[in-house]
Scaffold this motif. Structure first.
Motif, mmCIF file in Angstrom:
data_model
loop_
_atom_site.group_PDB
_atom_site.id
_atom_site.type_symbol
_atom_site.label_atom_id
_atom_site.label_comp_id
_atom_site.label_asym_id
_atom_site.label_seq_id
_atom_site.Cartn_x
_atom_site.Cartn_y
_atom_site.Cartn_z
ATOM 1 N N VAL A 35 14.924 53.319 7.628
ATOM 2 C CA VAL A 35 13.919 52.709 6.880
ATOM 3 C C VAL A 35 13.857 53.553 5.402
ATOM 4 O O VAL A 35 14.629 53.321 4.351
ATOM 5 C CB VAL A 35 12.496 52.417 7.279
ATOM 6 N N VAL A 36 13.365 55.340 5.676
ATOM 7 C CA VAL A 36 13.144 56.003 4.538
ATOM 8 C C VAL A 36 14.647 56.223 3.861
ATOM 9 O O VAL A 36 14.630 56.854 2.778
ATOM 10 C CB VAL A 36 12.611 57.404 5.736
ATOM 11 N N ALA A 37 15.804 56.681 5.752
ATOM 12 C CA ALA A 37 16.872 56.383 4.961
ATOM 13 C C ALA A 37 17.478 55.564 3.115
ATOM 14 O O ALA A 37 17.832 55.841 2.577
ATOM 15 C CB ALA A 37 17.679 57.179 5.557
ATOM 16 N N LEU A 38 17.350 54.737 3.829
ATOM 17 C CA LEU A 38 17.297 53.180 3.181
ATOM 18 C C LEU A 38 16.607 53.275 1.334
ATOM 19 O O LEU A 38 17.695 53.271 0.465
ATOM 20 C CB LEU A 38 17.282 52.150 3.657
ATOM 21 N N LEU A 39 16.042 53.685 1.828
ATOM 22 C CA LEU A 39 14.663 53.980 0.706
ATOM 23 C C LEU A 39 15.149 54.787 -0.257
ATOM 24 O O LEU A 39 15.172 55.025 -1.760
ATOM 25 C CB LEU A 39 13.122 53.982 0.811
ATOM 26 N N PHE A 40 15.025 55.999 -0.231
ATOM 27 C CA PHE A 40 15.211 57.171 -0.551
ATOM 28 C C PHE A 40 16.295 58.393 -0.834
ATOM 29 O O PHE A 40 16.510 59.023 -0.991
ATOM 30 C CB PHE A 40 13.997 58.601 0.077
ATOM 31 N N GLY A 41 16.901 57.535 0.647
ATOM 32 C CA GLY A 41 18.452 58.775 0.007
ATOM 33 C C GLY A 41 19.526 57.871 -0.202
ATOM 34 O O GLY A 41 19.168 57.064 -1.571
ATOM 35 N N TRP B 263 12.865 54.898 19.239
ATOM 36 C CA TRP B 263 12.756 54.084 18.712
ATOM 37 C C TRP B 263 12.050 53.432 17.740
ATOM 38 O O TRP B 263 12.388 52.807 16.580
ATOM 39 C CB TRP B 263 13.508 52.490 19.662
ATOM 40 N N HIS B 264 11.337 53.842 17.888
ATOM 41 C CA HIS B 264 9.871 53.531 16.556
ATOM 42 C C HIS B 264 10.033 54.305 15.748
ATOM 43 O O HIS B 264 10.408 54.544 14.242
ATOM 44 C CB HIS B 264 8.709 53.727 17.293
ATOM 45 N N TRP B 265 10.367 55.822 15.653
ATOM 46 C CA TRP B 265 10.897 57.157 14.868
ATOM 47 C C TRP B 265 12.482 56.922 14.342
ATOM 48 O O TRP B 265 13.187 56.318 13.155
ATOM 49 C CB TRP B 265 11.086 58.486 16.073
ATOM 50 N N ALA B 266 13.244 55.995 15.395
ATOM 51 C CA ALA B 266 14.705 55.850 14.937
ATOM 52 C C ALA B 266 14.757 54.637 13.831
ATOM 53 O O ALA B 266 14.766 54.952 12.488
ATOM 54 C CB ALA B 266 15.187 55.623 15.820
ATOM 55 N N ILE B 267 13.959 53.915 13.927
ATOM 56 C CA ILE B 267 13.134 52.221 12.479
ATOM 57 C C ILE B 267 12.626 53.730 11.682
ATOM 58 O O ILE B 267 13.192 53.340 10.428
ATOM 59 C CB ILE B 267 13.130 51.257 13.323
ATOM 60 N N VAL B 268 12.428 54.445 11.764
ATOM 61 C CA VAL B 268 11.041 55.108 10.348
ATOM 62 C C VAL B 268 12.171 55.400 9.842
ATOM 63 O O VAL B 268 12.694 55.968 8.640
ATOM 64 C CB VAL B 268 9.739 55.698 11.028
ATOM 65 N N ILE B 269 13.235 56.533 10.214
ATOM 66 C CA ILE B 269 13.850 57.508 10.120
ATOM 67 C C ILE B 269 14.691 56.682 9.093
ATOM 68 O O ILE B 269 15.722 56.502 7.459
ATOM 69 C CB ILE B 269 14.816 58.295 10.870
#
Length: 72
Positions: free
Chosen positions: A15-21, A7-13
């Motif tokens: 957030v990264v996708a929203l910022l840089f994707g 779940w931690h990794w899912a949240i990190v992914i």
């Protein structure tokens, strides 16, 4: 307890996708901010030029009394 769960990794992914994707949302925002800062600096430069040795001119419309003073 020391490792990150799925779940931690899912949240990190996410957030990264929203910022840089997508279509470069973050870079687009930074570009807009840079344009705003540049426009602000150009505005400050214009004020310095107006207050310079030429005496400066106002960008505001002149009143009728000011127009009459200029004619004389």
């Amino acid at each position: 307890m020391g490792s990150l769960s799925i779940w931690h990794w899912a949240i990190v992914i996410i957030v990264v996708a929203l910022l840089f994707g997508g279509r470069g949302k973050l870079s687009g925002l930074m570009g807009d901010a840079a344009k705003g800062v540049k426009a602000f600096k150009d505005g400050l430069k214009d004020e310095d030029v107006k207050d310079g040795p030429s005496g400066g001119t106002s960008s505001l419309p002149r009143t009728d009394a000011e127009k009459e003073d200029l004619k004389n």
